[in-house]
Design a protein around this motif. Structure first.
Motif, PDB file in Angstrom:
ATOM      1  N   ARG A 218       0.834  -1.205   0.000  1.00  0.00           N
ATOM      2  CA  ARG A 218       0.000   0.000   0.000  1.00  0.00           C
ATOM      3  C   ARG A 218       0.868   1.254   0.000  1.00  0.00           C
ATOM      4  O   ARG A 218       0.578   2.214  -0.712  1.00  0.00           O
ATOM      5  CB  ARG A 218      -0.909  -0.008   1.219  1.00  0.00           C
ATOM      6  CG  ARG A 218      -1.853   1.205   1.313  1.00  0.00           C
ATOM      7  CD  ARG A 218      -2.562   1.223   2.647  1.00  0.00           C
ATOM      8  NE  ARG A 218      -3.322  -0.002   2.851  1.00  0.00           N
ATOM      9  CZ  ARG A 218      -3.559  -0.531   4.047  1.00  0.00           C
ATOM     10  NH1 ARG A 218      -3.082   0.037   5.137  1.00  0.00           N
ATOM     11  NH2 ARG A 218      -4.287  -1.636   4.149  1.00  0.00           N
ATOM     12  N   LEU A 219       1.937   1.256   0.789  1.00  0.00           N
ATOM     13  CA  LEU A 219       2.839   2.414   0.824  1.00  0.00           C
ATOM     14  C   LEU A 219       3.481   2.653  -0.532  1.00  0.00           C
ATOM     15  O   LEU A 219       3.602   3.796  -0.986  1.00  0.00           O
ATOM     16  CB  LEU A 219       3.910   2.213   1.891  1.00  0.00           C
ATOM     17  CG  LEU A 219       3.445   2.214   3.340  1.00  0.00           C
ATOM     18  CD1 LEU A 219       4.599   1.830   4.264  1.00  0.00           C
ATOM     19  CD2 LEU A 219       2.873   3.565   3.745  1.00  0.00           C
ATOM     20  N   ARG A 220       3.901   1.581  -1.190  1.00  0.00           N
ATOM     21  CA  ARG A 220       4.505   1.724  -2.510  1.00  0.00           C
ATOM     22  C   ARG A 220       3.493   2.290  -3.503  1.00  0.00           C
ATOM     23  O   ARG A 220       3.830   3.134  -4.348  1.00  0.00           O
ATOM     24  CB  ARG A 220       5.025   0.366  -2.985  1.00  0.00           C
ATOM     25  CG  ARG A 220       6.276  -0.082  -2.230  1.00  0.00           C
ATOM     26  CD  ARG A 220       6.649  -1.540  -2.546  1.00  0.00           C
ATOM     27  NE  ARG A 220       6.935  -1.756  -3.943  1.00  0.00           N
ATOM     28  CZ  ARG A 220       8.116  -1.550  -4.527  1.00  0.00           C
ATOM     29  NH1 ARG A 220       9.128  -1.081  -3.814  1.00  0.00           N
ATOM     30  NH2 ARG A 220       8.304  -1.804  -5.798  1.00  0.00           N
ATOM     31  N   SER A 221       2.248   1.860  -3.375  1.00  0.00           N
ATOM     32  CA  SER A 221       1.205   2.371  -4.258  1.00  0.00           C
ATOM     33  C   SER A 221       0.910   3.842  -3.969  1.00  0.00           C
ATOM     34  O   SER A 221       0.733   4.644  -4.901  1.00  0.00           O
ATOM     35  CB  SER A 221      -0.069   1.534  -4.086  1.00  0.00           C
ATOM     36  OG  SER A 221      -1.114   2.027  -4.892  1.00  0.00           O
ATOM     37  N   LEU A 222       0.862   4.207  -2.695  1.00  0.00           N
ATOM     38  CA  LEU A 222       0.628   5.607  -2.334  1.00  0.00           C
ATOM     39  C   LEU A 222       1.719   6.504  -2.901  1.00  0.00           C
ATOM     40  O   LEU A 222       1.438   7.591  -3.412  1.00  0.00           O
ATOM     41  CB  LEU A 222       0.566   5.758  -0.811  1.00  0.00           C
ATOM     42  CG  LEU A 222      -0.680   5.227  -0.109  1.00  0.00           C
ATOM     43  CD1 LEU A 222      -0.531   5.368   1.404  1.00  0.00           C
ATOM     44  CD2 LEU A 222      -1.925   5.947  -0.588  1.00  0.00           C
ATOM     45  N   TYR A 223       2.947   6.044  -2.812  1.00  0.00           N
ATOM     46  CA  TYR A 223       4.048   6.856  -3.325  1.00  0.00           C
ATOM     47  C   TYR A 223       3.996   6.925  -4.850  1.00  0.00           C
ATOM     48  O   TYR A 223       4.203   7.994  -5.442  1.00  0.00           O
ATOM     49  CB  TYR A 223       5.388   6.297  -2.867  1.00  0.00           C
ATOM     50  CG  TYR A 223       6.554   7.161  -3.271  1.00  0.00           C
ATOM     51  CD1 TYR A 223       6.748   8.412  -2.692  1.00  0.00           C
ATOM     52  CD2 TYR A 223       7.460   6.743  -4.245  1.00  0.00           C
ATOM     53  CE1 TYR A 223       7.806   9.224  -3.062  1.00  0.00           C
ATOM     54  CE2 TYR A 223       8.522   7.551  -4.622  1.00  0.00           C
ATOM     55  CZ  TYR A 223       8.688   8.785  -4.025  1.00  0.00           C
ATOM     56  OH  TYR A 223       9.729   9.588  -4.407  1.00  0.00           O
ATOM     57  N   ALA A 224       3.712   5.794  -5.484  1.00  0.00           N
ATOM     58  CA  ALA A 224       3.658   5.766  -6.949  1.00  0.00           C
ATOM     59  C   ALA A 224       2.577   6.693  -7.489  1.00  0.00           C
ATOM     60  O   ALA A 224       2.725   7.267  -8.575  1.00  0.00           O
ATOM     61  CB  ALA A 224       3.421   4.342  -7.436  1.00  0.00           C
ATOM     62  N   ASN A 225       1.491   6.850  -6.716  1.00  0.00           N
ATOM     63  CA  ASN A 225       0.366   7.651  -7.185  1.00  0.00           C
ATOM     64  C   ASN A 225       0.345   9.062  -6.612  1.00  0.00           C
ATOM     65  O   ASN A 225      -0.603   9.820  -6.854  1.00  0.00           O
ATOM     66  CB  ASN A 225      -0.951   6.949  -6.841  1.00  0.00           C
ATOM     67  CG  ASN A 225      -1.141   5.658  -7.622  1.00  0.00           C
ATOM     68  OD1 ASN A 225      -1.005   5.642  -8.838  1.00  0.00           O
ATOM     69  ND2 ASN A 225      -1.407   4.578  -6.913  1.00  0.00           N
ATOM     70  N   ALA A 226       1.377   9.438  -5.859  1.00  0.00           N
ATOM     71  CA  ALA A 226       1.441  10.778  -5.301  1.00  0.00           C
ATOM     72  C   ALA A 226       1.579  11.800  -6.413  1.00  0.00           C
ATOM     73  O   ALA A 226       2.167  11.536  -7.472  1.00  0.00           O
ATOM     74  CB  ALA A 226       2.618  10.900  -4.321  1.00  0.00           C
ATOM     75  N   GLU A 227       1.044  12.990  -6.170  1.00  0.00           N
ATOM     76  CA  GLU A 227       1.047  14.038  -7.185  1.00  0.00           C
ATOM     77  C   GLU A 227       2.451  14.527  -7.473  1.00  0.00           C
ATOM     78  O   GLU A 227       3.284  14.679  -6.564  1.00  0.00           O
ATOM     79  CB  GLU A 227       0.182  15.207  -6.718  1.00  0.00           C
ATOM     80  CG  GLU A 227       0.019  16.302  -7.742  1.00  0.00           C
ATOM     81  CD  GLU A 227      -0.916  17.399  -7.257  1.00  0.00           C
ATOM     82  OE1 GLU A 227      -1.022  18.422  -7.963  1.00  0.00           O
ATOM     83  OE2 GLU A 227      -1.534  17.223  -6.191  1.00  0.00           O
ATOM     84  N   TRP A 228       2.722  14.796  -8.752  1.00  0.00           N
ATOM     85  CA  TRP A 228       3.998  15.383  -9.182  1.00  0.00           C
ATOM     86  C   TRP A 228       3.812  16.891  -9.341  1.00  0.00           C
ATOM     87  O   TRP A 228       2.841  17.338  -9.943  1.00  0.00           O
ATOM     88  CB  TRP A 228       4.442  14.784 -10.514  1.00  0.00           C
ATOM     89  CG  TRP A 228       4.884  13.348 -10.433  1.00  0.00           C
ATOM     90  CD1 TRP A 228       4.069  12.254 -10.451  1.00  0.00           C
ATOM     91  CD2 TRP A 228       6.206  12.858 -10.314  1.00  0.00           C
ATOM     92  NE1 TRP A 228       4.829  11.113 -10.361  1.00  0.00           N
ATOM     93  CE2 TRP A 228       6.146  11.453 -10.291  1.00  0.00           C
ATOM     94  CE3 TRP A 228       7.466  13.477 -10.260  1.00  0.00           C
ATOM     95  CZ2 TRP A 228       7.276  10.644 -10.184  1.00  0.00           C
ATOM     96  CZ3 TRP A 228       8.599  12.674 -10.163  1.00  0.00           C
ATOM     97  CH2 TRP A 228       8.499  11.293 -10.131  1.00  0.00           C
ATOM     98  N   ASP A 229       4.747  17.657  -8.789  1.00  0.00           N
ATOM     99  CA  ASP A 229       4.686  19.123  -8.852  1.00  0.00           C
ATOM    100  C   ASP A 229       5.678  19.644  -9.887  1.00  0.00           C
ATOM    101  O   ASP A 229       6.812  19.177  -9.962  1.00  0.00           O
ATOM    102  CB  ASP A 229       5.024  19.727  -7.497  1.00  0.00           C
ATOM    103  CG  ASP A 229       4.111  19.196  -6.395  1.00  0.00           C
ATOM    104  OD1 ASP A 229       2.890  19.261  -6.571  1.00  0.00           O
ATOM    105  OD2 ASP A 229       4.643  18.709  -5.370  1.00  0.00           O
ATOM    106  N   VAL A 230       5.243  20.625 -10.659  1.00  0.00           N
ATOM    107  CA  VAL A 230       6.122  21.244 -11.654  1.00  0.00           C
ATOM    108  C   VAL A 230       7.164  22.100 -10.938  1.00  0.00           C
ATOM    109  O   VAL A 230       6.846  22.892 -10.068  1.00  0.00           O
ATOM    110  CB  VAL A 230       5.309  22.115 -12.634  1.00  0.00           C
ATOM    111  CG1 VAL A 230       6.232  22.802 -13.621  1.00  0.00           C
ATOM    112  CG2 VAL A 230       4.286  21.260 -13.373  1.00  0.00           C
ATOM    113  N   ILE A 231       8.442  21.907 -11.335  1.00  0.00           N
ATOM    114  CA  ILE A 231       9.513  22.735 -10.774  1.00  0.00           C
ATOM    115  C   ILE A 231       9.385  24.154 -11.318  1.00  0.00           C
ATOM    116  O   ILE A 231       9.304  24.355 -12.517  1.00  0.00           O
ATOM    117  CB  ILE A 231      10.904  22.157 -11.127  1.00  0.00           C
ATOM    118  CG1 ILE A 231      11.124  20.850 -10.364  1.00  0.00           C
ATOM    119  CG2 ILE A 231      11.990  23.157 -10.790  1.00  0.00           C
ATOM    120  CD1 ILE A 231      11.326  21.013  -8.887  1.00  0.00           C
TER     121      ILE A 231
END
Length: 231
Positions: A218-231
């Motif tokens: 579940r933790l791996r899935s949460l991290y994989a699906n976390a939002e990506w922010d534009v630099i």
């Protein structure tokens, strides 16, 4: 931070940690816009949109009136580890462990010795075997459905903070409490996290640790699906 397509997970967490550390060390804050500008410049100079990026804030030599300088280094990206990680416990705790700083000889020394002995990571411990962190990771444990992070001097890694935020958002349980080496056999699983992601732990010294643990998945899935922010 690991950047993909000009984006990074947990940008606000990165900037907040840089600002807090700069205030503690140098007595002034750090402009997040400046950090992002320097990161974008480093990516442009390297001609890439994927990179492993380090941001250094330091004081150049001077008479005491110089201001902190922000330097960014972009290196080739590093993939997330796929195999369960093997850890070996060593007696060492980083000085000023709550800061990510350049005084890394001790942890680098133990990491190299661990890798030379066939392990992936060193597990840093203090008096009476109190578990703190990995040399380059945070370490966590699983107790039933609950994630347990050791309560000891350690860096609050961005991936760990991001996972806590996601767990809170979903109402999933986690705690921070003291963990000793003697406690590890009682846990249902373990994992490590850093900018490369989340990986299960399969071995700590001679102890085999279960890797097929739903909470770690579940933790791996949460991290994989976390939002990506534009630099």
């Amino acid at each position: 931070m690991e950047i993909r397509n000009g984006r990074v997970r947990g940008l606000d967490l990165h900037l907040a940690r840089l600002d807090a550390a700069t205030r503690e060390l140098f007595g002034e804050g750090l402009d997040g816009g400046l950090v992002c500008e320097r990161v974008r410049g480093a990516l442009r100079t390297a001609g890439v949109t994927d990179a492993g990026v380090r941001v250094y804030v330091h004081l150049p030599p001077g008479d005491g009136t110089v201001r902190p300088v922000t330097t960014v280094i972009a290196r080739p990206p590093t993939p997330e580890p796929e195999a369960p990680q093997r850890l070996t416990a060593v007696t060492y705790q980083r000085p000023a462990a709550h800061l990510k700083h350049t005084g890394v000889f001790g942890q680098s020394y133990h990491l190299r010795r661990a890798q030379a002995a066939g392990f992936d990571e060193a597990l840093l411990t203090g008096p009476d075997g109190i578990v703190a962190e990995g040399a380059i990771t945070n370490v966590g444990f699983v107790e039933g459905d609950t994630v347990v992070w050791p309560d000891a001097p350690a860096l609050d890694g961005i991936t760990m903070l991001l996972l806590r935020r996601e767990l809170d958002r979903l109402g999933l349980p986690w705690v921070r409490r003291p963990v000793c080496l003697a406690d590890i056999p009682s846990f249902d699983g373990a994992f490590v996290s850093n900018s490369l992601g989340v990986a299960p732990v399969g071995r700590i010294d001679e102890l085999s640790v279960p890797v097929d643990v739903p909470v770690v998945g579940r933790l791996r899935s949460l991290y994989a699906n976390a939002e990506w922010d534009v630099i």
